[in-house]
Design an enzyme around this catalytic site. Structure first.
Site: not given
Ligand code: NDP
Length: 449
Positions: A93, A117, A129, A168-169, A212, A243, A380
């Protein structure tokens, strides 16, 4: 620096040779192995059964070509991955990430973290992943659909509700999950809970979108509570605006905090009156636009080009919610000298090892990703339960379960840290608590796994 145990250091050195081109993966493994020093001293049975040597090696890696047609009719080719890391305690997962920075190293680091986790959530989920170097940004809906269909055409051969359940991620939200699910169903002629993060009309769970971000704040709330503090009246800085960040903003605000800065990969905004999460939702989820357009909604706010400067904004609570290694030692220094009280990792591995050490040495409350952001995968898991039962729980029911899971994760990480002689060190505590359950299951299942 060598790990302070010859056996563990040997495992790391071996891996560092074999995986020399996988820096993110090695960074994640190093942190876990370092935490396991007191465990191997107490548990020679785990050493004899080679559990740690086995756990750093994925059970299976699938890499595949994803070819698709863009709107001009031209052929595009991306690389797809699924790393099925560990299935000792349940089906694999873990999310799918679509971002140009995706490599096998990034997916392996995320898959490795996911093992511990998922174990911490208390739910029966193994670690995996996947993703692609495809960039959904700037693509039309039709292009995203064609890419997702091509991606799933291969991935569908390797997943299933009792085998591997992706989610998603970064870059994979409701739109992408919908296209992926539709293609799986078409190919297999099965309506099953093979993905989570689904839309509410076809098997999704209420509160999964928020989980999250909410979970991050629930965990931060537990950390603050250990010092008689709370979000009430605190200045909060959240990096990212996806997200995790959006719903961390909503919950932090509900808990009495004021979110004064948020970012995307281009820059950050500061609004001393507090950033309304619904404006960010409109910009990012509806318009798919850049964060600087916040100034069109709130002209008194400030926009600064370049995302890393966000850590120079004085705050009490910092929630890095964007991506890996987004907060380094120098930036940790800015936060510390501005009096930060707590840092909780909403993103995966957002703080570099130097930053983590700086926070710990300065006595800042520090919550590591695999504990802090586990609310997403936990919910999830709740979506999988609802799908199996063919039932839907209310928002309140799911949120209440999520809150309890986050409290349990905090309690088990804090207890493991205490038991192994590192009170207050939630990094070590989360690694140890997550590891022990998986290690135990691997012992029971024999050494072929
Ligand atoms: P999203 O795609 O919804 O959002 C990602 C955000 O981070 C955007 O604002 C993006 O900006 C920014 N970002 C991405 N890459 C970079 C970078 N290299 N430098 C600066 N900013 C960046 O992703 P999520 O919110 O889902 O995920 C964010 C983090 O949380 C990740 O590490 C993910 O693995 C982790 N996570 C997410 C979960 C979930 O349920 N969604 C669960 C557990 C962990 P821009 O639009 O400019 O790219």
């Amino acid at each position: 620096m060598p790990i302070n145990n010859a056996y563990l250091n040997g495992i790391y050195e071996d891996l560092a040779v074999k995986s020399a081109h996988e820096p993110e993966f090695l960074q994640a493994v190093y942190e876990v192995l370092e935490s396991l020093v007191p465990v191997v001293e107490r548990r020679p049975d785990l050493v004899k059964a080679g559990v740690i040597k086995r756990i750093v090696e994925p059970e299976r890696i699938i890499q595949f070509r994803v070819s698709w047609l863009d709107d001009k009719g031209e052929v595009q080719v991306n690389r797809g991955y699924r790393v099925q890391f560990n299935s000792a305690i349940g089906p694999y997962k873990g999310g799918l990430r679509f971002h140009p920075s995706v490599t096998l190293s990034v997916i392996k680091f995320l898959g490795f973290e996911q093992i511990f986790k998922n174990s911490l959530t208390g739910l029966p989920m193994g670690g995996g992943k996947g993703g692609s170097d495809f960039d959904p940004k700037g693509k039309s809906d039709a292009e995203v659909m064609r890419f997702c269909q091509s991606f799933m055409t291969e991935l569908s051969k390797h997943i299933g509700p009792d085998t591997d359940v992706p989610a998603g991620d970064i870059g994979v939200g409701g739109r992408e999950i919908g296209y992926l699910f539709g293609q799986y169903k078409r190919l297999r002629n099965e309506f099953t809970g093979v993905l989570t993060g689904k839309g509410l009309s076809y098997g999704g769970s209420l509160a999964r979108t928020e989980a999250t971000g909410y979970g991050t704040c629930y965990f931060a709330g537990e950390m603050l509570g250990s010092r008689g503090e709370s979000f009430q009246g605190k200045r909060v800085v959240i990096s990212g605006s996806g997200n995790v960040a959006i719903y961390a903003n909503q919950k932090a605000t509900q808990l009495g905090g004021k979110v004064i800065a948020m970012s995307d990969s281009n820059g950050y905004i500061v609004d001393e009156n507090g950033i309304d999460y619904t404006v960010i939702q409109e910009i990012k989820e509806v318009r798919r636009d850049r964060i600087k357009t916040y100034l069109n909604y709130v002209p008194t706010a400030k926009y600064v080009e370049g995302c890393r400067g966000i850590w120079s904004v004085p705050c009490d609570i910092a929630l890095p919610c964007a991506t890996q290694n987004e907060l380094n030692g120098e930036e940790a220094g800015w936060l510390i000298s501005n009096g930060v009280m707590a840092v909780a990792e909403g993103a995966n591995m957002p703080c570099t090892p130097e930053a983590v050490t700086a926070f710990q040495n300065a006595g800042v409350l520090f919550g590591p990703a695999k504990a802090v952001n586990a609310g997403g995968v936990a919910t999830s898991g709740l979506e999988m339960s609802q799908n199996s039962q063919r039932l839907s729980w209310t928002f309140e029911e799911v949120d209440q379960k999520l809150h309890q899971i986050m409290k349990n994760i905090y309690a088990s990480a804090a207890a493991a840290a205490e038991e192994y002689g590192m009170p207050g060190n939630l990094v070590a505590g989360a690694n140890i608590a997550g590891f022990l359950k998986v290690a135990d299951a691997m012992m029971w299942q024999g050494i072929a796994y």
